[in-house]
Design an enzyme around this catalytic site. Structure first.
Site, PDB file in Angstrom:
ATOM      1  N   LYS A 145      -4.869  -2.343   8.175  1.00  0.00           N
ATOM      2  CA  LYS A 145      -5.146  -1.073   8.855  1.00  0.00           C
ATOM      3  C   LYS A 145      -5.207   0.062   7.820  1.00  0.00           C
ATOM      4  O   LYS A 145      -4.643  -0.082   6.735  1.00  0.00           O
ATOM      5  CB  LYS A 145      -4.084  -0.806   9.936  1.00  0.00           C
ATOM      6  N   TYR A 231       0.037   4.320  13.309  1.00  0.00           N
ATOM      7  CA  TYR A 231       1.210   3.750  13.973  1.00  0.00           C
ATOM      8  C   TYR A 231       1.594   4.555  15.206  1.00  0.00           C
ATOM      9  O   TYR A 231       1.993   3.992  16.233  1.00  0.00           O
ATOM     10  CB  TYR A 231       2.392   3.700  13.013  1.00  0.00           C
TER      11      TYR A 231
END
Length: 375
Positions: A145, A231
């Site tokens: 990511k 996140y």
């Protein structure tokens, strides 16, 4: 000249630190808790070989060590622009010389039956290139990511993997972490009533090389929002079980304008969901923060720290959560290997990465316009 020629990828990586709009439960969120149980129930059909692309800090500090504890996969190959480093890793992890590649001969990995999965751990600007090249080489892909620089890039990555009939997973390790799974269970079951308020923050105090790739806009695509903010976006999505429809009140601060001249430092934003629920989020390169605060009708559930590689702690109205610390990366990779062995989509597939990037792009639009922006 390609980015791989312009930059020393490993040198840059040494600076790395490590759903439905109507309000129904999202695909990734729904699959999280079953994913934790699947690994204990499914015997590996075949232990799959993983090649790591990019031997930087995260690869060396987390992924390679995690592969020493996996059940469904193992470290089979290395891709590096530094022969000395590759040789050092090969000796440490017993990787044969025939399974070591560089960025020029990477495509010949197609001829290597030892390697089933390629894990792309490079600066964000290179995620698209190496995901597509890996898929064309016939390998399944885990891409770290954030998925890529833009929604368009992400869509091209998904299309390339689909065309090659290869599976794609994004490195969302928190989906395989028990404290996170418990927060989701509580929210879904409404054990303490409906979710009334949500706050989430993630960041670290940047003390690294000012020449690091994270501070280079061309390589990173953004700053703390792209890196740490992913996140918090994920946490809001899988805790609410909804997809955000708009961004409100986005703003940013820079504690060091010279250091962060190309990328963002502190970013604050609100996620607006279909039922009017608002999630308050923050990312930062100037604060050591890692927390999720979920307020329900009959009490608060808090994870603090939340996004660390270990040492996660949680509290509920009943007291402290008590789960064994999980090797998030090992669980993540074992789950994907299980998906490959059984030809099933990962719960953290490319579509999940696209959803997050749509939110990121909307936040950047809101920062630029100063207005509410639709996702």
């Amino acid at each position: 000249m390609a980015l791989t020629d312009q930059f020393s990828i490993e040198g840059a990586l040494l600076n790395r630190r490590g759903f439905i709009r109507t309000g129904a439960i999202g695909v990734g969120a729904l699959a999280l808790t079953p994913a934790l149980n699947a690994l204990a129930l499914t015997k590996p059909q075949k232990k799959l070989g993983i090649a790591i692309v990019g031997l930087g800090m995260y690869a060396g500090g987390q992924i390679a060590p995690a592969l020493q504890h996996t059940q469904n996969c193992y470290l089979a190959g290395l891709v590096s622009g530094h022969p000395d480093k590759a040789a050092e890793w090969a000796k440490k992890y017993n990787v044969p010389a025939k399974n070591i590649y560089n960025y020029q001969n990477f495509d010949t990995i197609a001829k290597n039956p030892d390697i089933d999965i390629v894990y792309v751990i490079l600066p964000v600007a290179l995620h698209k290139e190496y995901t597509i090249r890996a898929a064309k080489a016939g390998k399944h892909v885990i891409c770290e990511k954030p998925m890529s620089l833009s929604v368009k890039d992400c869509e091209e990555m998904v299309a390339a993997c689909k065309k090659a009939n290869r599976l794609l997973s994004i490195g969302y390790r928190m989906h395989f972490e028990p404290y996170t799974a418990e927060l989701i269970r509580i929210s879904r079951s409404q054990e303490y009533g409906k979710l009334k308020a949500f706050e989430c923050a993630n960041g670290f105090f940047y003390k690294q090389d000012p020449k690091a790739w994270r501070l280079n806009y061309a390589l990173a695509g953004g700053g703390s929002l792209m890196d740490m903010g992913i996140y918090t976006i994920q946490s809001a999505r899988y805790t609410t079980g909804m997809e955000p429809v708009a961004i409100r009140n986005a703003r940013q601060e820079k504690t060091n304008k010279e250091l962060f001249k190309e990328v963002d430092d502190k970013v604050f934003w609100e996620l607006e969901f279909p039922n009017g629920f608002i999630a308050h989020c923050k990312s930062s390169y100037s604060d050591e923060v890692s927390s999720t605060h979920a307020e329900f009708e009959r009490g608060v559930v808090e994870l603090n720290p939340n996004f660390f590689y270990g040492g996660i702690k949680g509290t509920t109205p009943k007291g402290l959560m008590n789960f064994p610390q999980a090797n998030q990366q090992a669980l993540q990779m074992d789950n994907f290997a299980d998906c490959v062995n059984h030809n099933k989509e990962s719960s953290v597939n490319g579509a999940e990465g696209i959803r997050d990037m749509k939110v990121v792009e909307a936040i950047y639009r809101s920062l630029a316009s100063g207005k509410r922006e639709l996702v």
